[in-house]
Design a protein around this motif. Structure first.
Motif, PDB file in Angstrom:
ATOM      1  N   UNK A  64       3.891  33.807 -94.106  1.00  0.00           N
ATOM      2  CA  UNK A  64       4.576  32.381 -94.195  1.00  0.00           C
ATOM      3  C   UNK A  64       4.180  31.960 -95.586  1.00  0.00           C
ATOM      4  N   UNK A  65       2.914  31.979 -95.961  1.00  0.00           N
ATOM      5  CA  UNK A  65       2.342  31.343 -97.247  1.00  0.00           C
ATOM      6  C   UNK A  65       2.799  31.873 -98.547  1.00  0.00           C
ATOM      7  N   UNK A  66       3.234  33.072 -98.406  1.00  0.00           N
ATOM      8  CA  UNK A  66       3.655  33.939 -99.779  1.00  0.00           C
ATOM      9  C   UNK A  66       4.969  33.451-100.080  1.00  0.00           C
ATOM     10  N   UNK A  67       5.241  33.563-101.512  1.00  0.00           N
ATOM     11  CA  UNK A  67       6.562  33.103-102.127  1.00  0.00           C
ATOM     12  C   UNK A  67       7.577  34.125-101.444  1.00  0.00           C
ATOM     13  N   UNK A  68       8.850  33.457-101.125  1.00  0.00           N
ATOM     14  CA  UNK A  68       9.964  34.012-100.349  1.00  0.00           C
ATOM     15  C   UNK A  68      10.887  35.143-101.217  1.00  0.00           C
ATOM     16  N   UNK A  69      10.720  34.952-102.508  1.00  0.00           N
ATOM     17  CA  UNK A  69      11.525  35.776-103.299  1.00  0.00           C
ATOM     18  C   UNK A  69      11.017  37.234-103.144  1.00  0.00           C
ATOM     19  N   UNK A  70      12.083  38.239-103.297  1.00  0.00           N
ATOM     20  CA  UNK A  70      11.766  39.479-103.221  1.00  0.00           C
ATOM     21  C   UNK A  70      10.935  40.217-104.276  1.00  0.00           C
ATOM     22  N   UNK A  72       8.529  38.719-106.189  1.00  0.00           N
ATOM     23  CA  UNK A  72       7.190  38.288-106.189  1.00  0.00           C
ATOM     24  C   UNK A  72       6.406  38.958-104.844  1.00  0.00           C
ATOM     25  N   UNK A  73       7.208  38.950-103.725  1.00  0.00           N
ATOM     26  CA  UNK A  73       6.572  39.419-102.511  1.00  0.00           C
ATOM     27  C   UNK A  73       6.347  41.142-102.672  1.00  0.00           C
ATOM     28  N   UNK A  78       2.625  45.856-103.218  1.00  0.00           N
ATOM     29  CA  UNK A  78       2.377  47.120-103.630  1.00  0.00           C
ATOM     30  C   UNK A  78       0.893  47.430-103.869  1.00  0.00           C
ATOM     31  N   UNK A  79       0.226  46.159-104.525  1.00  0.00           N
ATOM     32  CA  UNK A  79      -1.218  46.229-104.669  1.00  0.00           C
ATOM     33  C   UNK A  79      -1.991  46.138-103.369  1.00  0.00           C
TER      34      UNK A  79
END
Ligand SMILES: [Zn+2]
Length: 102
Positions: A64-70, A72-73, A78-79
């Motif tokens: 929930x703390x991460x940006x919601x756009x695909x 950036x996610x 990936x890393x």
């Protein structure tokens, strides 16, 4: 990478991936140098299990703390996934005997 418990040969990344992700220590895999069958030690199976639970919990907590756009996610995911795979491989230890089931 883990070492063969019979001859001390350090396993390649490819062989480690195969025993870690395909065989899961149940059927074992032969060492490419001495031909002795090696299994994932019970201790490292337990550690991999704990690491999986911790990463699952972290994913649920951090998501929930991460940006919601695909885009950036994906850039973050990936890393993170690569890091988790490398962490899993570094936890693999070999054993001469099958210890997976009790
Ligand atoms: Zn060997």
């Amino acid at each position: 990478m883990p070492k063969c418990q019979n001859c001390g040969h350090r396993w390649s990344l490819k062989d480690t991936c195969k025993i870690a992700f395909k065989y899961r220590g149940t059927s074992g895999r032969t060492c490419s140098r001495c031909g002795d069958k090696q299994y994932i030690s019970k201790k490292s199976l337990n550690r991999i299990g704990i690491a999986a639970i911790v990463s699952l919990v972290l994913t649920v907590v951090v998501r929930p703390l991460l940006p919601q756009d695909f885009g950036t996610s994906l850039l973050l995911a990936v890393p993170l996934a690569v890091g988790l795979i490398v962490a899993n491989l570094s936890l693999v230890e070999l054993s001469n005997v099958q210890q997976g089931e009790t």
